[in-house]
Design a protein around this motif. Structure first.
Motif, mmCIF file in Angstrom:
data_model
loop_
_atom_site.group_PDB
_atom_site.id
_atom_site.type_symbol
_atom_site.label_atom_id
_atom_site.label_comp_id
_atom_site.label_asym_id
_atom_site.label_seq_id
_atom_site.Cartn_x
_atom_site.Cartn_y
_atom_site.Cartn_z
ATOM 1 N N LEU A 1 0.831 -1.208 0.000
ATOM 2 C CA LEU A 1 0.000 0.000 0.000
ATOM 3 C C LEU A 1 0.865 1.257 0.000
ATOM 4 O O LEU A 1 0.625 2.188 -0.773
ATOM 5 C CB LEU A 1 -0.918 0.005 1.229
ATOM 6 N N GLY A 2 1.890 1.265 0.861
ATOM 7 C CA GLY A 2 2.768 2.434 0.946
ATOM 8 C C GLY A 2 3.489 2.686 -0.364
ATOM 9 O O GLY A 2 3.550 3.819 -0.841
ATOM 10 N N SER A 3 4.001 1.612 -0.982
ATOM 11 C CA SER A 3 4.728 1.780 -2.242
ATOM 12 C C SER A 3 3.798 2.289 -3.339
ATOM 13 O O SER A 3 4.179 3.156 -4.139
ATOM 14 C CB SER A 3 5.341 0.454 -2.680
ATOM 15 N N THR A 4 2.565 1.752 -3.381
ATOM 16 C CA THR A 4 1.599 2.227 -4.377
ATOM 17 C C THR A 4 1.374 3.726 -4.221
ATOM 18 O O THR A 4 1.344 4.477 -5.199
ATOM 19 C CB THR A 4 0.253 1.491 -4.195
ATOM 20 N N CYS B 1 2.573 10.427 3.287
ATOM 21 C CA CYS B 1 1.765 9.359 3.885
ATOM 22 C C CYS B 1 2.297 8.006 3.423
ATOM 23 O O CYS B 1 2.488 7.086 4.224
ATOM 24 C CB CYS B 1 0.302 9.486 3.474
ATOM 25 N N GLY B 2 2.521 7.882 2.114
ATOM 26 C CA GLY B 2 3.037 6.633 1.562
ATOM 27 C C GLY B 2 4.362 6.251 2.186
ATOM 28 O O GLY B 2 4.580 5.093 2.571
ATOM 29 N N PHE B 3 5.244 7.242 2.337
ATOM 30 C CA PHE B 3 6.551 6.989 2.933
ATOM 31 C C PHE B 3 6.398 6.471 4.359
ATOM 32 O O PHE B 3 6.993 5.452 4.733
ATOM 33 C CB PHE B 3 7.392 8.274 2.895
ATOM 34 N N ILE C 1 -4.025 7.759 11.350
ATOM 35 C CA ILE C 1 -3.936 9.144 10.869
ATOM 36 C C ILE C 1 -3.539 9.160 9.392
ATOM 37 O O ILE C 1 -4.129 9.879 8.574
ATOM 38 C CB ILE C 1 -2.920 9.937 11.722
ATOM 39 N N LEU C 2 -2.549 8.325 9.025
ATOM 40 C CA LEU C 2 -2.079 8.299 7.634
ATOM 41 C C LEU C 2 -3.202 7.855 6.693
ATOM 42 O O LEU C 2 -3.439 8.468 5.654
ATOM 43 C CB LEU C 2 -0.880 7.355 7.495
ATOM 44 N N GLY C 3 -3.906 6.774 7.079
ATOM 45 C CA GLY C 3 -4.981 6.264 6.230
ATOM 46 C C GLY C 3 -6.092 7.289 6.055
ATOM 47 O O GLY C 3 -6.569 7.510 4.934
ATOM 48 N N SER C 4 -6.472 7.952 7.162
ATOM 49 C CA SER C 4 -7.551 8.936 7.073
ATOM 50 C C SER C 4 -7.136 10.107 6.189
ATOM 51 O O SER C 4 -7.937 10.609 5.397
ATOM 52 C CB SER C 4 -7.911 9.454 8.462
ATOM 53 N N THR C 5 -5.867 10.551 6.336
ATOM 54 C CA THR C 5 -5.378 11.647 5.491
ATOM 55 C C THR C 5 -5.504 11.269 4.019
ATOM 56 O O THR C 5 -5.950 12.069 3.189
ATOM 57 C CB THR C 5 -3.897 11.944 5.814
ATOM 58 N N MET C 6 -5.125 10.017 3.696
ATOM 59 C CA MET C 6 -5.188 9.590 2.305
ATOM 60 C C MET C 6 -6.608 9.532 1.789
ATOM 61 O O MET C 6 -6.875 9.879 0.634
ATOM 62 C CB MET C 6 -4.537 8.225 2.165
ATOM 63 N N PHE D 1 -8.053 3.407 2.558
ATOM 64 C CA PHE D 1 -9.032 2.567 3.248
ATOM 65 C C PHE D 1 -8.347 1.343 3.852
ATOM 66 O O PHE D 1 -8.544 1.022 5.029
ATOM 67 C CB PHE D 1 -10.138 2.155 2.267
ATOM 68 N N PHE D 2 -7.498 0.671 3.074
ATOM 69 C CA PHE D 2 -6.852 -0.539 3.592
ATOM 70 C C PHE D 2 -5.869 -0.215 4.717
ATOM 71 O O PHE D 2 -5.767 -0.977 5.678
ATOM 72 C CB PHE D 2 -6.171 -1.312 2.464
ATOM 73 N N VAL D 3 -5.172 0.922 4.602
ATOM 74 C CA VAL D 3 -4.269 1.321 5.696
ATOM 75 C C VAL D 3 -5.092 1.534 6.971
ATOM 76 O O VAL D 3 -4.704 1.087 8.051
ATOM 77 C CB VAL D 3 -3.479 2.598 5.320
ATOM 78 N N THR D 4 -6.250 2.177 6.828
ATOM 79 C CA THR D 4 -7.102 2.409 7.999
ATOM 80 C C THR D 4 -7.619 1.091 8.567
ATOM 81 O O THR D 4 -7.723 0.932 9.783
ATOM 82 C CB THR D 4 -8.276 3.330 7.623
ATOM 83 N N VAL D 5 -7.935 0.135 7.671
ATOM 84 C CA VAL D 5 -8.390 -1.176 8.136
ATOM 85 C C VAL D 5 -7.303 -1.818 9.007
ATOM 86 O O VAL D 5 -7.577 -2.300 10.116
ATOM 87 C CB VAL D 5 -8.722 -2.095 6.938
ATOM 88 N N VAL D 6 -6.057 -1.794 8.513
ATOM 89 C CA VAL D 6 -4.949 -2.354 9.293
ATOM 90 C C VAL D 6 -4.848 -1.623 10.630
ATOM 91 O O VAL D 6 -4.687 -2.250 11.682
ATOM 92 C CB VAL D 6 -3.615 -2.246 8.514
ATOM 93 N N ALA D 7 -4.994 -0.281 10.596
ATOM 94 C CA ALA D 7 -4.889 0.510 11.821
ATOM 95 C C ALA D 7 -5.957 0.108 12.831
ATOM 96 O O ALA D 7 -5.654 -0.099 14.011
ATOM 97 C CB ALA D 7 -5.013 1.997 11.484
#
Lengths: 328, 328
Positions: free
Chosen positions: A128-131, A293-295, B127-132, B295-301
């Motif tokens: 996800l981060g790399s994307t 964010c990705g980083f 926070i990162l997922g929500s920002t995205m 969305f997926f980052v937030t799911v992991v969070a």
């Protein structure tokens, strides 16, 4: 009709970007695989009773499988090197995280290192981060050719950056390193990363030169010497990097060193891209936020992957695997 | 001069979006805080010797602090409700994850629940997922007013969606639920989420009606009855949701239920946005990829936060805290 050259230039730029991304991803694939091949070779040797590498054995030098691993790594590094010639450094460097992902997945397949649920989450986050980094990268390369690169080197920003780096590295080598190096993981990692940033710059220069010049002009008077100097600087930088990275790995656990190095190294390359290459001038505020964010997501992923992998081998008695075995 | 109305419309749309985001974030703040206030109240009561709520006590009803928590929750729900009137549902719903973040942070401050390193990573990812998600959300709202919403309801897509939902919910209530409901966490969570999607649609309708009509036209003949029906449907949906969510929480651990519910609920709302509101028609492929990554980052969070929080209380003997105490 006037627009045609600029349109074709646009297309070349965008193609270049995707070639660079492809090279960087393939590079991570080869480097990640190489770790596993080397480990399989060493395990196989220890099983047939050869003296282990950790105990000073050199049996692996006679194993064709080990050499396959080394070749994969070399080929991966060449691809990575080529990637810097096509895509911005601030995209190529963070994508190095994919090699951690590849080796985690292959280790679970071929080395029977069970991937815990935390490890799986790490893999997902890494992708996800790399994307996100690729999505938000500046699609245009501000440095199109070697001459532009050389003109950047004559700007005062470059001199200021190099002075800062020399002061920082000297301070670590002469004063901070001997005093704090064995207590704090950041000390030598900062040194390796600062010098790694210079290596990336040299890679970029050589990549651009190979892309922009024909063989005859590469061998002509000023270019040849300039390139030779850059290659020499790069070789010295790589040696210093390897030496101090090994020293840090000796002193600290790999699960701490890998993510710290990833963060610092990428941080220095991004700082360089801002100061010298102005790669980010082409980005909107939204793209910057997205790339950051990705980083950070990738940083978490590298941290989680190295922790969960090491955790599997070294901290089994502390119960982390039991915990997730119960959970999953 | 012709462009002026369309420009001012653009500005209103973009302002609406940010008002919606602000409302959704504030809503999470209040809902997250309310959990902590209620818990502090219950802890305080058990300390002074009152019969615990879990054992059937009702002493908390006399505590002004508990009522403060309930008020905070109610106020948060109202803000969330209002947010649906301003911003697309596919942004407002995923931002609900921030309430998990707020309650994790406040719990570590006021309830002495130490935030482990995994918990901290979960907060960062949240926070990162929500920002995205916010970065990549469609900034324009395809449903500007209540009439547009009503016209959407007359399209065949709505009928098809509702038939699917009725079939799904009946299947779970009559057949799948009694047979598999106590074995698989997904069964009743799917029911709650499908009905939750309908609640969101009703919220959206009421929010839009309150935004687009004056009080007199709200009370006029067809609108009043239409709105009353929508409010009735919403009330029934909320009751069913609460009943089956509580049943699931009784059967399974909260650390599994919270993230599963988050994923399914948001999934249904996004499916609804695609099928009915066509919110995503306004997005580029890059934005879609970015929003999905977020969305997926937030799911992991959410998964990490609910696991680490529960883990602290319930799985201490399994050693997860020892592990990270050694690491950090």
């Amino acid at each position: 009709m006037e627009d045609e050259p600029s349109i074709s230039k646009e297309i070349t730029k965008s193609t270049d970007f995707y070639i660079g991304i492809l090279l960087a991803v393939c590079s991570s694939l080869f480097i990640g695989t190489s770790f596993i091949i080397k480990k399989i070779s060493l395990t196989r040797l220890s099983r047939i009773g050869a003296l282990r590498a950790g105990a000073g054995g050199f049996g692996y030098l006679k194993d064709w499988f080990w050499w396959l691993g080394i070749s994969a790594m070399g080929f991966g590094e060449i691809l990575n090197f080529a990637a810097y010639g096509f895509a911005p450094a601030s995209v190529v460097t963070p994508l190095g995280a994919l090699s951690v992902l590849v080796s985690a997945i292959l280790a679970s397949k071929f080395l029977n290192e069970k991937l815990t649920i935390v490890g799986k989450l790490g893999c997902l986050l890494c992708i996800l981060g790399s994307t996100m980094i690729i999505l938000h990268a500046p699609k245009e390369e501000p440095l199109e050719n070697f001459n532009l690169f050389l003109s950047k080197l004559q700007e005062p920003a470059f001199a200021h950056y190099m002075i800062c780096m020399v002061v920082l590295c000297s301070a670590i080598l002469c004063c901070l390193g001997p005093r704090f190096g064995s207590r704090y993981v950041c000390v030598y990692i900062t040194l390796c990363s600062a010098i790694g940033g210079i290596t990336v710059m040299a890679c970029k220069a050589i990549g651009l030169a190979l892309k922009s010049y024909s063989v005859t002009s590469l061998l002509s008077y000023p270019t040849f010497w300039l390139l030779s100097t850059i290659i020499l600087i790069m070789a010295v930088c790589i040696c210093v990097q390897i030496t101090y990275l090994n020293r840090t790995l000796d002193l600290f656990n790999a699960s701490i060193v890998t993510p710290t190095y990833y963060v610092f190294f990428t941080g220095f390359v991004i700082a360089e891209s801002i100061v010298l290459f102005r790669e980010w001038e082409l980005m909107t505020a939204g793209d910057m936020a997205g790339a950051l964010c990705g980083f950070f997501v990738t940083v978490v992923a590298v941290f989680v992957l190295s922790t969960s992998k090491d955790g599997h081998q070294q901290t089994r008695h502390l119960g982390v695997n039991t915990y997730f075995a119960v959970k999953s």
